[in-house]
Design a protein around this motif. Structure first.
Motif, short mmCIF file in Angstrom:
data_model
loop_
_atom_site.label_atom_id
_atom_site.label_comp_id
_atom_site.label_asym_id
_atom_site.label_seq_id
_atom_site.Cartn_x
_atom_site.Cartn_y
_atom_site.Cartn_z
N MET A 1 0.82 -1.21 0.00
CA MET A 1 0.00 0.00 0.00
C MET A 1 0.85 1.26 0.00
SD MET A 1 -3.06 -0.88 2.58
CE MET A 1 -3.54 0.80 2.65
N ASN A 2 2.17 1.11 0.04
CA ASN A 2 2.99 2.30 0.10
C ASN A 2 3.54 2.72 -1.25
OD1 ASN A 2 4.61 0.12 -0.17
ND2 ASN A 2 6.14 0.73 1.36
N SER A 3 2.93 2.25 -2.32
CA SER A 3 3.35 2.72 -3.64
C SER A 3 2.19 2.57 -4.59
CB SER A 3 4.54 1.89 -4.14
OG SER A 3 4.13 0.58 -4.46
N SER A 4 2.27 3.33 -5.70
CA SER A 4 1.19 3.24 -6.68
C SER A 4 1.16 1.87 -7.32
CB SER A 4 1.39 4.32 -7.75
OG SER A 4 2.65 4.16 -8.37
N ASN A 5 2.31 1.17 -7.42
CA ASN A 5 2.32 -0.18 -7.97
C ASN A 5 1.46 -1.12 -7.14
OD1 ASN A 5 4.01 0.53 -10.02
ND2 ASN A 5 5.88 0.05 -8.88
N ARG A 6 1.50 -0.90 -5.83
CA ARG A 6 0.71 -1.76 -4.95
C ARG A 6 -0.77 -1.58 -5.24
NH1 ARG A 6 -0.64 -6.15 -3.15
NH2 ARG A 6 -1.57 -6.27 -1.10
N PHE A 7 -1.22 -0.37 -5.46
CA PHE A 7 -2.63 -0.13 -5.76
C PHE A 7 -3.00 -0.82 -7.06
CE2 PHE A 7 -3.25 2.15 -2.22
CZ PHE A 7 -2.61 3.38 -2.13
N ASN A 8 -2.13 -0.73 -8.07
CA ASN A 8 -2.45 -1.34 -9.35
C ASN A 8 -2.54 -2.86 -9.23
OD1 ASN A 8 -2.51 1.08 -10.60
ND2 ASN A 8 -0.37 1.05 -11.23
N ARG A 9 -1.68 -3.41 -8.38
CA ARG A 9 -1.66 -4.87 -8.27
C ARG A 9 -2.96 -5.41 -7.71
NH1 ARG A 9 2.52 -8.27 -7.93
NH2 ARG A 9 4.04 -6.61 -7.60
N PHE A 10 -3.59 -4.67 -6.81
CA PHE A 10 -4.80 -5.15 -6.17
C PHE A 10 -6.06 -4.56 -6.77
CE2 PHE A 10 -1.60 -5.93 -2.86
CZ PHE A 10 -1.80 -7.29 -2.70
N THR A 11 -6.06 -4.25 -8.04
CA THR A 11 -7.26 -3.81 -8.74
C THR A 11 -7.42 -4.63 -9.98
OG1 THR A 11 -6.08 -2.18 -10.04
CG2 THR A 11 -6.88 -1.45 -7.92
N LEU A 12 -8.46 -4.30 -10.75
CA LEU A 12 -8.73 -5.07 -11.96
C LEU A 12 -7.94 -4.59 -13.16
CD1 LEU A 12 -12.54 -5.87 -12.01
CD2 LEU A 12 -10.64 -7.46 -12.07
N LYS A 374 0.73 2.54 15.10
CA LYS A 374 1.94 1.72 14.94
C LYS A 374 2.29 1.56 13.46
CE LYS A 374 3.73 -2.84 16.28
NZ LYS A 374 3.87 -3.49 14.98
N LEU A 375 1.26 1.38 12.62
CA LEU A 375 1.50 1.22 11.18
C LEU A 375 2.10 2.49 10.59
CD1 LEU A 375 1.24 -0.40 8.58
CD2 LEU A 375 -1.15 0.34 8.43
N MET A 376 1.61 3.64 11.01
CA MET A 376 2.15 4.90 10.50
C MET A 376 3.61 5.10 10.90
SD MET A 376 -0.86 7.76 10.69
CE MET A 376 -1.20 7.57 12.42
N LYS A 377 3.93 4.68 12.12
CA LYS A 377 5.31 4.83 12.58
C LYS A 377 6.25 3.89 11.84
CE LYS A 377 4.28 6.66 17.17
NZ LYS A 377 4.36 6.44 18.64
N GLU A 378 5.77 2.69 11.57
CA GLU A 378 6.61 1.72 10.86
C GLU A 378 6.73 2.04 9.38
OE1 GLU A 378 4.71 -1.96 11.69
OE2 GLU A 378 5.58 -2.16 13.71
N ASN A 379 5.70 2.66 8.83
CA ASN A 379 5.70 2.99 7.40
C ASN A 379 5.17 4.42 7.24
OD1 ASN A 379 5.65 3.03 4.65
ND2 ASN A 379 4.52 1.11 4.42
N PRO A 380 6.03 5.43 7.50
CA PRO A 380 5.57 6.83 7.48
C PRO A 380 4.91 7.25 6.18
CG PRO A 380 7.77 6.66 8.43
CD PRO A 380 7.45 5.31 7.84
N ILE A 386 -3.63 6.97 5.55
CA ILE A 386 -4.40 6.48 6.69
C ILE A 386 -5.25 7.59 7.29
CG2 ILE A 386 -4.19 5.61 9.05
CD1 ILE A 386 -1.75 4.02 8.12
N LEU A 387 -4.62 8.73 7.50
CA LEU A 387 -5.36 9.83 8.12
C LEU A 387 -6.48 10.34 7.23
CD1 LEU A 387 -2.43 11.82 9.75
CD2 LEU A 387 -3.96 10.15 10.80
#
Length: 957
Positions: A1-12, A374-380, A386-387
């Motif tokens: 979820m921390n890159s645009s590639n990740r969004f593309n991977r989980f869509t149609l 915790k997720l925000m701190k681990e992956n700023p 998230i917010l």
């Protein structure tokens, strides 16, 4: 979820597949046309080419020469916008730019599509639109759950993508049919190859067109019947690829499972996902780790959506175990674990929504917040996402006090987005206002144990900038100072730099914009008063402001603070000499502190002397070289002021009259021409007269007064009055401390001066001054009486009392004095001290019988109430009348008179009891009671004790 590639991977989006690559590699085939030369060119294709190359001038000329209709022109101009979109790097666009481009393209899409005939170009355009306005939103809806805000934002872009694919399908089909109609036999190799290419393109476009129905369905409300229609059509189409021959069976199973989730068939979705990972050997080709991860993850998602959080949590735990075993790189593992954490938070939120106990609701909401924090701190990099998702789910008008810290941070982040908009763009004011409110709410909780320090720091940091954006400079300045204080407390090198920057920003507003301290606005003054000490003191150390701040403290009567900051002024500062000058006055003021120890007093005097010496030296050196008249005057004033202060210090603290006389030698010449010369001279003469008097040089003291009276008779009275006022203050202080030794020195000194003053007034040629003669004679008589009373030497005391009695006799001989009870009372006390008790008794008897001294108790109004207080004059007269009688009885052996005195004393105690004599003279009456008749009972009074009565009631006489 921390890159645009990740969004593309989980869509149609299948545009990254081999089929999509085929689209981009496929040549654009022009339709054959009869004719040669320019006549062989398709005019619309030519204009499209001009548009694609951005040659707008030639395009406009083509419009004019070809007399192209306006509708067609708009369509081709739309093509220009589309082609520009095609040439942009999507990854470098901001979220706002993405939204704007998608909105603009979608609005003019119909006209643009009319002129677009190339299916490959259309497919590429659809891919661009998908990447800009659909891909990320689809991922948000999949992983965070559906929400109306994201859905409404997704829908226009999803509709545009589907519309473009539909147009592409129409165009590729038309080309395919055209080529097929030209083939007469299998030997036409070129046409057959072209036909095969078009068939592949048609299949690919059909596939991607159906795939684009998923995001559109996802963007629709669950109650919208079109949603189910789109899902059913898509599933029916994809079923043909759910087999080994398609080579994309794993992807198809995942996509069908997601479509079933959108449809609401959660059980069917779970069954489809499990068919991929329960026995992967039955799927061809073998599923890749990301395909299996999707199937496992979305199984848990479907369980949650079906209202089974426990099952979802269990499935997630199994998925995490599987992920750790199958993803070997840190980057890949981060990608998949991020989505798991989001789903964990959603499970906690679901439980909070279902809980009926407020404690449980709070517990589960806190769990969700902890997970995402915790997720925000681990992956700023995920923080903004998230917010933003959190705030988008807040109900309108949410009570900030009831929101957890994470949601408050969400509001701040949304406000930050508005703040960062370009100046030319309109920002949403309410959003920033809500961000300010959220930041303040976070700060109100900063003392809570284990509170998020990063959230507090962020709140401090954004507040001033948000206030500036809303044109609230006072609020901004205060917030900058708040942030500076926090950074100063942190006490690190980095925090010092931040504190410096924040403080400077505040000062730019306070001093730069509002011109403090020269303002009448109390809010700005308060900010200035807060900013200066913060900047002057460590770690900022802006000592250049120390002088201004010290003077301000001095003006407000804060002597200790003024001294502190005067001492901080650098020696090489332009204001250094001024600082030393005013420091001497501040130090001198401290000498009046009754709590000052002898050691501290000695040190302060030494500090004043050191500073005075430096001032005198510098002032004289500068007067010898400066030519500027204003500067000369300033140094002369400084020199004269220092001389005056030093002379008073010599008199009041060091009791060195000789030093005071030496310091003031030539002072009259020194002040000539100065604006305040007369007042300075009065002060100098006052000290000089005291110094001559103190040193026993009364003739010189008299000479100074006479010289001054001759030159300035009106000012002479003021001079003597000032000396008397100073003496009265010292005498009052000595009385308060019961310092008999000090009174023995101070009272004769004043008596000498009042006698001189009374004589001067009486002999003055000015009728107005002479008219006050009686008043000064009374004052002189009282001064002499007090001086005589406290004289230690018996012979001197008697001589003084005799002289005083003569003054009183002369006053009583006057009509005004004969009617003045104060004069008769003073005379009575004088005779009493002389032992002439018959004269004293006669005067006191008349004063008491005629109540000329008032009642034993008086009424004063304090705070709206009448307060009954002791009349000390009455009780002193009563006591001394009583004792005068006793002395007379003793002298004459008159037992009857003594018995009468005792009887009167009994009557007094019967009436006033313990309040007899009041607080001041009560102990003396008690001595007489015990001496005369101890059986007199002081507790049988018939009158009440002094009390407080309402102002509307009459006091007891």
């Amino acid at each position: 979820m921390n890159s645009s590639n990740r969004f593309n991977r989980f869509t149609l989006s299948l545009l990254s597949s081999a089929a999509a690559l085929a689209i981009s590699a496929m040549p654009v085939m022009a339709q054959p046309k009869t004719g040669t030369g320019l006549d062989a060119l398709d005019e619309n294709r030519t204009r499209e080419a001009l548009a694609s190359m951005g040659m707008e001038d030639l395009l406009e000329r083509s419009f004019e020469t070809g007399k192209v209709p306006q509708a067609e022109r708009d369509g081709i101009r739309g093509l220009i916008s589309l082609n520009r979109l095609m040439n942009q790097n999507v990854d470098k666009l901001t979220a706002r730019q993405r939204k704007e481009i998608v909105a603009n393209v979608s609005a003019g899409l119909d006209k643009a599509l009319m002129s677009m005939k190339d299916p490959t170009a259309l497919a590429n355009l659809a891919a661009k639109l998908y990447a800009l306005g659909v891909a990320n939103n689809v991922a948000l809806l999949e992983y965070w759950g559906e929400d109306t805000a994201t859905q409404s934002q997704t829908k226009p872009a999803a509709e545009a993508v589907l519309k473009v694919y539909q147009k592409a399908e129409v165009e590729v089909t038309a080309k395919l049919n055209a080529v097929a109609n030209q083939i007469n036999n299998p030997g036409q190799v070129a046409l057959m190859q072209q036909l095969n290419n078009l068939q592949l393109l048609q299949t690919t476009i059909q596939y991607t067109r159906v795939g684009s129905q998923y995001p559109l369905a996802l963007s629709l409300d669950k109650a919208d019947p079109k949603r189910k229609t789109l899902v059913d059509e898509s599933i029916e189409f994809l079923k043909q690829y759910d087999n080994p021959e398609s080579t994309i069976q794993p992807t198809i199973k995942v996509q069908i499972g997601k479509l079933l989730i959108v449809k609401g068939d959660y059980a069917g979705a779970i069954e489809k996902f499990k068919s991929l990972y329960v026995d992967p050997s039955k799927v061809t080709p073998a599923p890749k780790p990301f395909d299996l991860n999707d199937a496992r993850f979305f199984t848990a998602n479907a369980m949650l959506l079906s209202g089974k959080p426990d099952d979802a949590e269990k499935q997630l735990a199994e998925t995490v175990t599987w992920q750790k075993a199958n993803f070997t790189t840190k980057a890949d593992l981060q990608l998949v674990t991020d989505t798991v954490e989001v789903l964990k938070a959603r499970i906690a939120w679901y439980r909070a929504e279902q809980a009926t106990d407020p404690a449980d609701k709070s517990k589960f909401n806190d769990q969700a917040s902890a997970i995402l924090t915790k997720l925000m701190k681990e992956n700023p990099g995920l923080k903004p996402l998230i917010l933003e998702q959190l705030v988008s789910r807040l109900p309108p008008g949410a009570d900030l006090k009831k929101l957890d810290t994470l949601l408050l941070q969400s509001l701040i982040e949304r406000a930050r987005t508005e703040y960062l908009k370009d100046k030319k763009d309109k920002f949403d004011r309410p959003t920033i206002e809500k961000g300010i409110a959220a930041a303040k709410e976070i700060l109100s909780r900063k003392a809570t144990p284990n509170f998020d320090k990063d959230a507090v720091n962020t709140a401090y940091m954004v507040l001033p900038f948000f206030a500036q954006k809303l044109d609230q400079p006072k609020v901004a300045a205060g917030a900058f100072l708040d942030y500076a204080e926090v950074q100063i407390t942190a006490n690190t090198e980095d925090s010092k730099k931040k504190a410096e920057d924040a403080w400077s920003q505040a000062m730019n507003i306070i001093v730069g914009d509002f011109k403090a301290p020269n303002v009448s606005d109390p809010e700005i003054s308060a900010l200035y008063d807060r900013a200066l000490p913060m900047g002057i003191n460590p770690p900022l150390n802006h000592r250049e402001f120390a002088y201004a701040w010290a003077r301000r403290q001095q003006a407000m009567g804060k002597t200790a603070e003024a001294i502190k900051y005067f001492k901080l002024v650098p020696e090489d500062a332009p204001t250094a000499i001024n600082a030393k000058y005013y420091l001497t006055f501040a130090l001198n003021a401290q000498l009046d502190d009754p709590k000052l120890t002898p050691a501290n007093k000695t040190k302060i005097i030494a500090d004043i002397q050191t500073a005075a010496a430096q001032i005198t030296k510098t002032a004289r050196e500068q007067l010898a070289v400066v030519t500027d008249e204003k500067k000369k005057t300033a140094y002369r004033n400084m020199l004269c002021g220092t001389i005056l202060l030093s002379s008073r210090l010599a008199m009041d603290q060091q009791h060195d009259a000789k030093a005071a006389i030496q310091l003031l030698d030539g002072f009259e010449d020194a002040v000539k021409g100065l604006q305040d010369a007369e007042n300075l001279l009065i002060e100098a003469k006052e000290t000089l007269i005291r110094a001559y008097t103190e040193s026993g040089q009364n003739d010189k003291a008299t000479d100074v007064l006479l010289q001054y009276m001759d030159k300035r008779p009106n000012e002479a009275g003021a001079l003597v009055n000032r000396v008397l006022q100073q003496q009265n203050k010292e005498i009052d202080a000595a009385f308060a401390k019961h310092d008999v030794q000090a009174l023995a020195v101070l009272l004769p000194r004043r008596a000498a001066l009042t006698g001189f003053m009374a004589k001067w007034v009486k002999e003055n040629k000015d009728p107005k001054i002479q008219a006050q003669s009686y008043k000064y004679e009374v004052f002189d008589a009282d001064s002499k009486r007090l001086a005589a009373t406290y004289e230690i030497d018996p012979a001197k005391k008697k001589a003084l009392l005799v002289a005083t009695a003569k003054v009183y006799d002369s006053l009583i001989a006057q009509p005004q004095g004969a009617a003045d009870p104060n004069v008769k009372f003073g005379a009575a006390l004088t005779y009493y001290e002389l032992g002439e008790f018959e004269k004293a008794r006669a005067l006191l008897d008349k004063l008491l019988r005629e109540r000329q001294l008032g009642n034993p108790q008086l009424v004063e109004v304090k705070n709206g109430q009448q307060v009954v207080v002791d009349n000390d004059l009455y009780w002193e007269a009563r006591l001394k009348f009583q004792r005068a009688n006793l002395e007379i009885a003793k002298k004459n052996s008159d037992a009857k008179l003594q018995a009468e005195v005792t009887g009167e004393l009994r009557l007094i105690y019967t009436k006033f009891g313990r309040t007899t004599g009041g607080a001041k003279w009560g102990p003396e009456f008690e001595k007489d009671r015990l001496a005369l008749d101890p059986t007199i009972n002081p507790d049988e009074a018939v009158l009440p004790s002094p009390t407080t009565v309402p102002s509307t009631e009459q006091a007891v006489p």
